[in-house]
Scaffold this active site. Sequence first.
Site, PDB file in Angstrom:
ATOM      1  N   CYS A   2      17.013  -2.531   1.028  1.00 50.28           N
ATOM      2  CA  CYS A   2      16.733  -3.153  -0.368  1.00 50.28           C
ATOM      3  C   CYS A   2      15.276  -3.348  -0.637  1.00 50.28           C
ATOM      4  O   CYS A   2      14.615  -3.567   0.238  1.00 50.28           O
ATOM      5  CB  CYS A   2      17.660  -4.483  -0.665  1.00 50.28           C
ATOM      6  N   ARG A  27      13.114   3.235   0.886  1.00 51.90           N
ATOM      7  CA  ARG A  27      14.099   2.391   1.703  1.00 51.90           C
ATOM      8  C   ARG A  27      15.667   2.627   1.563  1.00 51.90           C
ATOM      9  O   ARG A  27      16.212   2.137   2.564  1.00 51.90           O
ATOM     10  CB  ARG A  27      13.755   0.886   1.192  1.00 51.90           C
ATOM     11  N   TRP A  75      20.989  -1.827  -1.117  1.00 50.20           N
ATOM     12  CA  TRP A  75      21.888  -1.294  -0.330  1.00 50.20           C
ATOM     13  C   TRP A  75      23.145  -2.222   0.096  1.00 50.20           C
ATOM     14  O   TRP A  75      22.945  -3.202   0.647  1.00 50.20           O
ATOM     15  CB  TRP A  75      21.108  -0.617   1.159  1.00 50.20           C
ATOM     16  N   ASN A 101      16.973  -9.601  -0.524  1.00 45.27           N
ATOM     17  CA  ASN A 101      17.234  -8.626   0.477  1.00 45.27           C
ATOM     18  C   ASN A 101      17.738  -9.693   1.779  1.00 45.27           C
ATOM     19  O   ASN A 101      17.070 -10.641   2.128  1.00 45.27           O
ATOM     20  CB  ASN A 101      15.696  -7.959   0.913  1.00 45.27           C
ATOM     21  N   GLY A 102      18.579  -9.140   2.620  1.00 45.70           N
ATOM     22  CA  GLY A 102      18.960  -9.772   3.637  1.00 45.70           C
ATOM     23  C   GLY A 102      20.293 -10.092   3.641  1.00 45.70           C
ATOM     24  O   GLY A 102      21.319  -9.441   2.987  1.00 45.70           O
ATOM     25  N   GLU A 486      13.692  10.027  27.638  1.00 42.05           N
ATOM     26  CA  GLU A 486      13.131  10.001  26.366  1.00 42.05           C
ATOM     27  C   GLU A 486      11.511   9.580  26.425  1.00 42.05           C
ATOM     28  O   GLU A 486      10.872  10.404  25.754  1.00 42.05           O
ATOM     29  CB  GLU A 486      13.750   8.859  25.425  1.00 42.05           C
ATOM     30  N   LYS A 490       8.954  12.298  24.827  1.00 39.78           N
ATOM     31  CA  LYS A 490       8.079  11.858  23.784  1.00 39.78           C
ATOM     32  C   LYS A 490       6.524  12.235  24.178  1.00 39.78           C
ATOM     33  O   LYS A 490       5.781  12.602  23.355  1.00 39.78           O
ATOM     34  CB  LYS A 490       7.787  10.301  23.702  1.00 39.78           C
ATOM     35  N   GLU A 493       6.247  16.148  23.800  1.00 42.71           N
ATOM     36  CA  GLU A 493       6.265  16.562  22.310  1.00 42.71           C
ATOM     37  C   GLU A 493       4.796  16.526  21.772  1.00 42.71           C
ATOM     38  O   GLU A 493       4.597  17.343  21.016  1.00 42.71           O
ATOM     39  CB  GLU A 493       7.227  15.505  21.639  1.00 42.71           C
ATOM     40  N   HIS A 509      15.832  15.136  46.375  1.00 41.32           N
ATOM     41  CA  HIS A 509      16.675  16.388  46.045  1.00 41.32           C
ATOM     42  C   HIS A 509      15.478  17.263  45.322  1.00 41.32           C
ATOM     43  O   HIS A 509      15.751  17.986  44.696  1.00 41.32           O
ATOM     44  CB  HIS A 509      17.919  16.161  45.513  1.00 41.32           C
ATOM     45  N   LYS A 615      10.984  18.529  12.121  1.00 38.52           N
ATOM     46  CA  LYS A 615      11.518  17.161  12.251  1.00 38.52           C
ATOM     47  C   LYS A 615      13.232  17.552  12.476  1.00 38.52           C
ATOM     48  O   LYS A 615      13.695  16.747  12.964  1.00 38.52           O
ATOM     49  CB  LYS A 615      11.012  16.533  10.828  1.00 38.52           C
TER      50      LYS A 615
END
Length: 620
Positions: A2, A27, A75, A101-102, A486, A490, A493, A509, A615
């Site tokens: 929102c 948003r 939202w 908002n919230g 991950e 990162k 990338e 191993h 992206k």
Amino acid sequence: MCGIVGYVGNKQVVPLIIDGLRKLEYRGYDSAGIAVVDDEHHLSLRRAEGKLRNLEEAIRLNPLDGNYGIGHTRWATHGRPTEENAHPHRDQSGKVVVVHNGIIENYLTLKERLQAAGHQFYTETDTEVVAHLIGHYVDTEGLALEPAVRKSVAELRGIFALAIISVEEPDTIIAVREGPPVVIGMGDGEFFVASDIPPILAHTRDVFFLGDREIAILTKDSVRVTDFDGNVVEPEKQRITWDPIMAEKGGFKHFMLKEIYEQPRAVRDTVQGRVSLDTGKVYLEPMDISEDEFRGLTSIKIAACGTSWHAGLAGKYMLENLARIPVDVDYASEFRYRDPVLSETDLLIVISQSGETADTIAAMREAKLSGCKVLAVCNVHGSMITREADGTILTHAGPEIGVASTKAFTSQMIALYLFALYLGEVRGQIDETRAKKLAQDLAELPLKIEQLLNDADSIEELSKEFFRVQDFLYLGRGINFPVALEGALKLKEISYIHAEGYPAGEMKHGPNALIDEKLPVVVVNTKEEGNPGSELRYEKTHSNIVEVKSRDGIIISVLTEGDTMSSKVSSHVIEIPETSDLLGPILSIVPLQLLSYHIAVRRGCDVDQPRNLAKSVTVE
């Protein structure tokens, strides 16, 4: 999520607010509205479901004007995305107007109390309750707007940013913050309130951010700030010097860094309205999968690509732990080529930030041919995956511009955690006591991420030592293994350094052959106190750290605060706040994102648009 825009001054208020709302469209929202007051103290309000153009059309057909006003993009959380539920909302008398908002957690209790006092409600929202509560104190106790607001917010429980106007308080806007951001813009004979800087920047570069539990009273001539108790607060003013491109980046050098710092908000927005702290109960979006079908599941498959695959792997641990159901995780690019065995009692979860990933769409369609139900975890409402899935859990991360995913990854893990908690409750695997504890752990997470971000300087210092190396090894065990994967992704990338993520138990191993005095080894070895399984995993991973040390490897350990064992044998230590095992990856990945970012910057790499990558991968 929102967006709020408010203005008091001498300019035409309607186009100013509409333009401000347009700058907040990133948003995400599903309805919009505006309320303004003119010289005759006449309040006009317009609202519309859907995109901002629908509100503009409503204004074109039924014009309005005024000297001050507030606008909102919503939202939906409480109540469907309809014109009726769109903000702004009015009190019983129609004189007080609020945008919000919230989420107000105790709105039902307040609503029942107000209804008993004769108030009639017209919407399903928690925001209408705030308007009625303020109006109640104005009407029944004769309070002016400011003390009525102060008395009302003292009764609210939850997170909220508010902007409030009243026809009986000319040329005045009151702004309130408890959680979501509120920015105040200071002009010459005019003042602004907004959820972010972009709506304000075209009019003034002098701003300040409200702190939590602070109230700003804006008029044409001045702005005054107090805390909730009425004590005067001196705001920390700043002058924004961004060019238009920098304005989009929020003052950060790169989109990736901005998005790393947006993770506390992204987590809050993804959780908002979906879990009760009072009961631990999870509420998901309506979907074409019934609770009976969830109870009847015999297995879950997860299909995703890249970072989303790592989120899915973390989700496997969450789902098996909380719902006690077997879970397999597939690369979406491999899923349909192995002729997967699926049945009507299986569920396929597909994860995609964009909702347009070609391999993931193909996996979803393959599953649906087998009569398998499909649940999507996605950041883009209306994308292909959300349209074709039987149900969707939307991540509310906001637009992610940087190619290397950061806030989308953590939001995906939050969505999977929420689903695991929901499924565990539906399947009778989690009682209310445990559910409340799990929900509380989740509620505390954004502040813990902020704590990590406040210590980002130490990560930047660490990057100075390693930006020239050519190889990295990342290790993790159990639910920390996806973090290792991950973290390595990162780094490779955006810095083009070769990096591998490996299960800590597989060191003997193969990876042991790589270790020498030049190899940095990042080991994620966090633990949850009082959890025997977690402590055993910690001890086993500690032995891997000792093993690396014995071979002269450079050890960078990600550890829980207060660790006194692994820290002693590590070359460098990154501490994260204590949390549950299942939420640990969301904290552990943040410093690794920052480490990758700072190393890449020092190497002169294009952080936001690394070579050869896009992206959203919309072709196979």
